[in-house]
Motif scaffolding. Structure first.
Motif, PDB file in Angstrom:
ATOM      1  N   ALA A 182       0.872  -1.282   0.124  1.00  0.00           N
ATOM      2  CA  ALA A 182      -0.023  -0.117  -0.096  1.00  0.00           C
ATOM      3  C   ALA A 182       0.804   1.444   0.016  1.00  0.00           C
ATOM      4  O   ALA A 182       0.347   2.335  -0.447  1.00  0.00           O
ATOM      5  CB  ALA A 182      -0.938   0.028   1.141  1.00  0.00           C
ATOM      6  N   SER A 183       1.856   1.015   0.421  1.00  0.00           N
ATOM      7  CA  SER A 183       2.727   2.728   0.567  1.00  0.00           C
ATOM      8  C   SER A 183       3.397   2.964  -0.595  1.00  0.00           C
ATOM      9  O   SER A 183       3.883   3.867  -0.816  1.00  0.00           O
ATOM     10  CB  SER A 183       3.800   2.422   1.745  1.00  0.00           C
ATOM     11  OG  SER A 183       3.395   2.459   3.168  1.00  0.00           O
ATOM     12  N   ILE A 184       3.560   2.140  -1.603  1.00  0.00           N
ATOM     13  CA  ILE A 184       4.091   2.394  -3.212  1.00  0.00           C
ATOM     14  C   ILE A 184       3.011   3.506  -3.494  1.00  0.00           C
ATOM     15  O   ILE A 184       3.528   4.696  -3.905  1.00  0.00           O
ATOM     16  CB  ILE A 184       3.932   1.176  -4.026  1.00  0.00           C
ATOM     17  CG1 ILE A 184       4.849  -0.083  -3.578  1.00  0.00           C
ATOM     18  CG2 ILE A 184       4.213   1.698  -5.425  1.00  0.00           C
ATOM     19  CD1 ILE A 184       4.768  -1.079  -4.318  1.00  0.00           C
ATOM     20  N   ASP A 185       1.521   3.427  -3.440  1.00  0.00           N
ATOM     21  CA  ASP A 185       0.610   4.432  -3.843  1.00  0.00           C
ATOM     22  C   ASP A 185       1.061   5.574  -3.050  1.00  0.00           C
ATOM     23  O   ASP A 185       0.887   6.895  -3.383  1.00  0.00           O
ATOM     24  CB  ASP A 185      -0.524   3.816  -3.923  1.00  0.00           C
ATOM     25  CG  ASP A 185      -1.535   4.897  -3.969  1.00  0.00           C
ATOM     26  OD1 ASP A 185      -1.690   5.595  -5.044  1.00  0.00           O
ATOM     27  OD2 ASP A 185      -2.360   5.215  -3.068  1.00  0.00           O
ATOM     28  N   LYS A 186       0.901   5.303  -1.529  1.00  0.00           N
ATOM     29  CA  LYS A 186       0.916   6.610  -0.692  1.00  0.00           C
ATOM     30  C   LYS A 186       2.366   7.639  -0.853  1.00  0.00           C
ATOM     31  O   LYS A 186       2.173   8.922  -0.836  1.00  0.00           O
ATOM     32  CB  LYS A 186       1.029   6.145   0.810  1.00  0.00           C
ATOM     33  CG  LYS A 186      -0.336   5.536   1.226  1.00  0.00           C
ATOM     34  CD  LYS A 186      -0.332   4.931   2.551  1.00  0.00           C
ATOM     35  CE  LYS A 186      -1.570   4.353   2.892  1.00  0.00           C
ATOM     36  NZ  LYS A 186      -1.513   3.494   4.251  1.00  0.00           N
ATOM     37  N   GLN A 187       3.446   6.614  -1.253  1.00  0.00           N
ATOM     38  CA  GLN A 187       4.729   7.564  -1.426  1.00  0.00           C
ATOM     39  C   GLN A 187       4.585   8.110  -2.859  1.00  0.00           C
ATOM     40  O   GLN A 187       5.371   9.248  -3.125  1.00  0.00           O
ATOM     41  CB  GLN A 187       5.965   6.681  -1.255  1.00  0.00           C
ATOM     42  CG  GLN A 187       5.900   5.997   0.052  1.00  0.00           C
ATOM     43  CD  GLN A 187       5.804   7.136   1.027  1.00  0.00           C
ATOM     44  OE1 GLN A 187       6.331   8.181   1.246  1.00  0.00           O
ATOM     45  NE2 GLN A 187       4.548   6.915   1.953  1.00  0.00           N
ATOM     46  N   ASP A 188       4.001   7.705  -3.937  1.00  0.00           N
ATOM     47  CA  ASP A 188       3.711   8.338  -5.137  1.00  0.00           C
ATOM     48  C   ASP A 188       2.853   9.583  -4.974  1.00  0.00           C
ATOM     49  O   ASP A 188       3.349  10.654  -5.490  1.00  0.00           O
ATOM     50  CB  ASP A 188       3.242   7.420  -6.039  1.00  0.00           C
ATOM     51  CG  ASP A 188       3.231   7.740  -7.721  1.00  0.00           C
ATOM     52  OD1 ASP A 188       3.587   9.138  -7.751  1.00  0.00           O
ATOM     53  OD2 ASP A 188       3.377   6.972  -8.326  1.00  0.00           O
TER      54      ASP A 188
ATOM     55  N   VAL B  97      -0.661 -14.223  -8.548  1.00  0.00           N
ATOM     56  CA  VAL B  97      -1.111 -12.961  -9.642  1.00  0.00           C
ATOM     57  C   VAL B  97      -0.666 -11.743  -9.061  1.00  0.00           C
ATOM     58  O   VAL B  97      -0.825 -11.492  -7.781  1.00  0.00           O
ATOM     59  CB  VAL B  97      -2.845 -12.734  -9.865  1.00  0.00           C
ATOM     60  CG1 VAL B  97      -3.054 -11.834 -10.526  1.00  0.00           C
ATOM     61  CG2 VAL B  97      -3.227 -14.172 -10.173  1.00  0.00           C
ATOM     62  N   VAL B  98      -0.135 -10.842  -9.882  1.00  0.00           N
ATOM     63  CA  VAL B  98       0.679  -9.641  -9.343  1.00  0.00           C
ATOM     64  C   VAL B  98       0.010  -8.672 -10.240  1.00  0.00           C
ATOM     65  O   VAL B  98       0.048  -8.612 -11.648  1.00  0.00           O
ATOM     66  CB  VAL B  98       2.035  -9.678  -9.468  1.00  0.00           C
ATOM     67  CG1 VAL B  98       2.481  -8.300  -9.138  1.00  0.00           C
ATOM     68  CG2 VAL B  98       2.751 -10.775  -8.584  1.00  0.00           C
ATOM     69  N   THR B  99      -0.516  -7.353  -9.881  1.00  0.00           N
ATOM     70  CA  THR B  99      -1.212  -6.386 -10.404  1.00  0.00           C
ATOM     71  C   THR B  99      -1.164  -4.992  -9.725  1.00  0.00           C
ATOM     72  O   THR B  99      -0.691  -5.175  -8.512  1.00  0.00           O
ATOM     73  CB  THR B  99      -2.433  -6.674 -11.193  1.00  0.00           C
ATOM     74  OG1 THR B  99      -2.772  -5.882 -12.118  1.00  0.00           O
ATOM     75  CG2 THR B  99      -3.588  -6.815  -9.856  1.00  0.00           C
ATOM     76  N   ALA B 100      -1.818  -3.937 -10.117  1.00  0.00           N
ATOM     77  CA  ALA B 100      -1.900  -2.825  -9.577  1.00  0.00           C
ATOM     78  C   ALA B 100      -3.483  -2.354  -9.838  1.00  0.00           C
ATOM     79  O   ALA B 100      -4.047  -3.098 -10.690  1.00  0.00           O
ATOM     80  CB  ALA B 100      -0.889  -1.646  -9.939  1.00  0.00           C
ATOM     81  N   ASP B 101      -3.966  -1.372  -8.961  1.00  0.00           N
ATOM     82  CA  ASP B 101      -5.364  -1.216  -9.045  1.00  0.00           C
ATOM     83  C   ASP B 101      -5.340   0.261  -9.946  1.00  0.00           C
ATOM     84  O   ASP B 101      -6.344   0.409 -10.257  1.00  0.00           O
ATOM     85  CB  ASP B 101      -5.935  -0.964  -7.734  1.00  0.00           C
ATOM     86  CG  ASP B 101      -5.146  -0.023  -6.982  1.00  0.00           C
ATOM     87  OD1 ASP B 101      -4.138   0.284  -7.181  1.00  0.00           O
ATOM     88  OD2 ASP B 101      -5.632   0.293  -5.997  1.00  0.00           O
TER      89      ASP B 101
ATOM     90  N   PRO C   5      -0.149  -3.439 -15.751  1.00  0.00           N
ATOM     91  CA  PRO C   5       0.062  -4.664 -16.283  1.00  0.00           C
ATOM     92  C   PRO C   5      -0.373  -5.598 -15.329  1.00  0.00           C
ATOM     93  O   PRO C   5      -0.455  -5.197 -14.099  1.00  0.00           O
ATOM     94  CB  PRO C   5       1.663  -4.636 -16.223  1.00  0.00           C
ATOM     95  CG  PRO C   5       2.198  -3.656 -15.351  1.00  0.00           C
ATOM     96  CD  PRO C   5       1.023  -2.896 -15.545  1.00  0.00           C
ATOM     97  N   VAL C   6      -0.718  -6.983 -15.453  1.00  0.00           N
ATOM     98  CA  VAL C   6      -0.952  -8.109 -14.603  1.00  0.00           C
ATOM     99  C   VAL C   6      -0.214  -9.064 -15.206  1.00  0.00           C
ATOM    100  O   VAL C   6      -0.112  -9.427 -16.274  1.00  0.00           O
ATOM    101  CB  VAL C   6      -2.373  -8.166 -14.506  1.00  0.00           C
ATOM    102  CG1 VAL C   6      -3.088  -8.621 -16.065  1.00  0.00           C
ATOM    103  CG2 VAL C   6      -2.672  -9.405 -13.798  1.00  0.00           C
ATOM    104  N   TRP C   7       0.274  -9.838 -14.263  1.00  0.00           N
ATOM    105  CA  TRP C   7       1.259 -11.032 -14.350  1.00  0.00           C
ATOM    106  C   TRP C   7       0.845 -12.141 -13.555  1.00  0.00           C
ATOM    107  O   TRP C   7       0.568 -12.092 -12.395  1.00  0.00           O
ATOM    108  CB  TRP C   7       2.704 -10.523 -14.127  1.00  0.00           C
ATOM    109  CG  TRP C   7       3.629 -11.843 -14.034  1.00  0.00           C
ATOM    110  CD1 TRP C   7       4.414 -12.222 -15.041  1.00  0.00           C
ATOM    111  CD2 TRP C   7       3.856 -12.619 -12.895  1.00  0.00           C
ATOM    112  NE1 TRP C   7       5.125 -13.327 -14.630  1.00  0.00           N
ATOM    113  CE2 TRP C   7       4.898 -13.591 -13.341  1.00  0.00           C
ATOM    114  CE3 TRP C   7       3.600 -12.866 -11.557  1.00  0.00           C
ATOM    115  CZ2 TRP C   7       5.464 -14.579 -12.618  1.00  0.00           C
ATOM    116  CZ3 TRP C   7       3.948 -13.674 -10.894  1.00  0.00           C
ATOM    117  CH2 TRP C   7       5.025 -14.678 -11.196  1.00  0.00           C
ATOM    118  N   ALA C   8       0.867 -13.350 -14.161  1.00  0.00           N
ATOM    119  CA  ALA C   8       0.369 -14.445 -13.220  1.00  0.00           C
ATOM    120  C   ALA C   8       1.270 -15.832 -13.473  1.00  0.00           C
ATOM    121  O   ALA C   8       1.712 -15.902 -14.478  1.00  0.00           O
ATOM    122  CB  ALA C   8      -1.258 -14.998 -13.674  1.00  0.00           C
TER     123      ALA C   8
END
Length: 198
Positions: free
Chosen positions: A72-78, A113-117, A171-174
Motif C-alpha cells: 500500500a505504501s507504494i501508492d502513498k509515497q507516489d 497473480v501480481v497487478t496494480a489497481d 500490467p498483470v502477471w500470473a
C-alpha cells in the motif's frame, strides 16, 4: 494462537515505516541528485515479506486458501512525490512476491497473480521532480505530472502536492494453474473469475 482463529497484527499506530528515505520532490528540475537511504524500517516492524511468510504459514491447509498482499505504501509515497519511499516500497513488495513464488515451488497447484489497481502520471505539467543517484552513479529524474495541480492555466500549488491517479493501463502477471487466462492486460473484473478458478 489457536488454529482456525482470526489473527490481527498491529505494529504501529499509523502507517508503517518506510524501507527507504531520500530527497523530497521540488518545483522545477529538482535539486542535486542524491542517493536513497536504504534499510530505514525499524526492527520492531516486520517487512511485507515477513508478514507474507507468516500469513502463508497460518493459512496453509489441504483445502487451499486465498491471500491478498498489498504494497500500500507504494501508492502513498507516489502521492507524496517521495521517489525513494516509492522505490523502496516497490523493492519490499518484490521481496513479498518472492516469498509467494518460493512457496509455489513446493506447492505447484498455487496461482500467484501480481497487478496494480491504478497508475500514476509522468511528465512535467506541474513542474515537480526529483533527481536520484543510481547504484551505477547515474542521475535518475522522476517527474510527478499531476502533483500539486492548481487548475487549468494556474501554476502548481507551492505546498502539499498530491500526485493523482490516471486511467492508464497497468500490467498483470500470473504464474501457476490458470495463468494462461492472464494475458498481460485484462479487465480488472475478469481477475475475479480467474481467482475463483473459472
Amino acid at each position: 494462537m489457536k488454529a482456525g482463529k482470526p489473527v490481527l497484527g498491529l505494529f504501529k499506530k499509523s502507517n508503517m515505516s518506510l524501507e527507504w528515505s531520500g530527497p523530497a520532490a521540488a518545483l522545477g528540475k529538482g535539486g542535486a541528485a542524491q542517493s536513497c537511504q536504504e534499510n530505514q524500517r525499524p526492527a520492531s516492524e516486520p517487512s511485507l515479506a515477513d508478514m507474507t511468510s507468516k500469513a502463508i504459514s497460518l493459512l496453509e491447509n489441504k483445502k487451499g486458501f486465498f491471500l491478498q498482499v498489498e504494497g500500500a505504501s507504494i501508492d502513498k509515497q507516489d502521492h507524496a512525490t517521495n521517489a525513494c519511499g516509492q522505490i523502496g516500497e516497490t523493492v519490499n513488495f518484490d521481496k513479498a512476491i518472492g516469498v509467494a513464488l518460493d512457496y509455489q515451488n513446493t506447492h505447484p497447484d498455487m496461482l500467484v497473480v501480481v497487478t496494480a489497481d491504478h497508475s500514476h502520471t509522468t511528465g512535467l505539467p506541474t513542474g515537480y521532480s526529483t533527481n536520484l543517484t543510481t547504484k551505477d552513479g547515474q542521475t535518475l529524474t522522476l517527474t510527478y505530472g499531476t502533483a500539486g495541480f492548481g487548475g487549468d492555466g494556474k501554476a502548481p500549488v507551492a505546498s502539499g502536492p498530491s500526485q493523482q491517479h490516471t486511467g492508464a493501463v497497468v500490467p498483470v502477471w500470473a504464474n501457476g494453474p490458470g495463468a494462461e487466462a492472464v494475458l498481460g492486460t485484462n479487465d480488472h473484473t475478469h481477475l475475479f473469475d480467474v481467482l475463483q478458478g473459472r
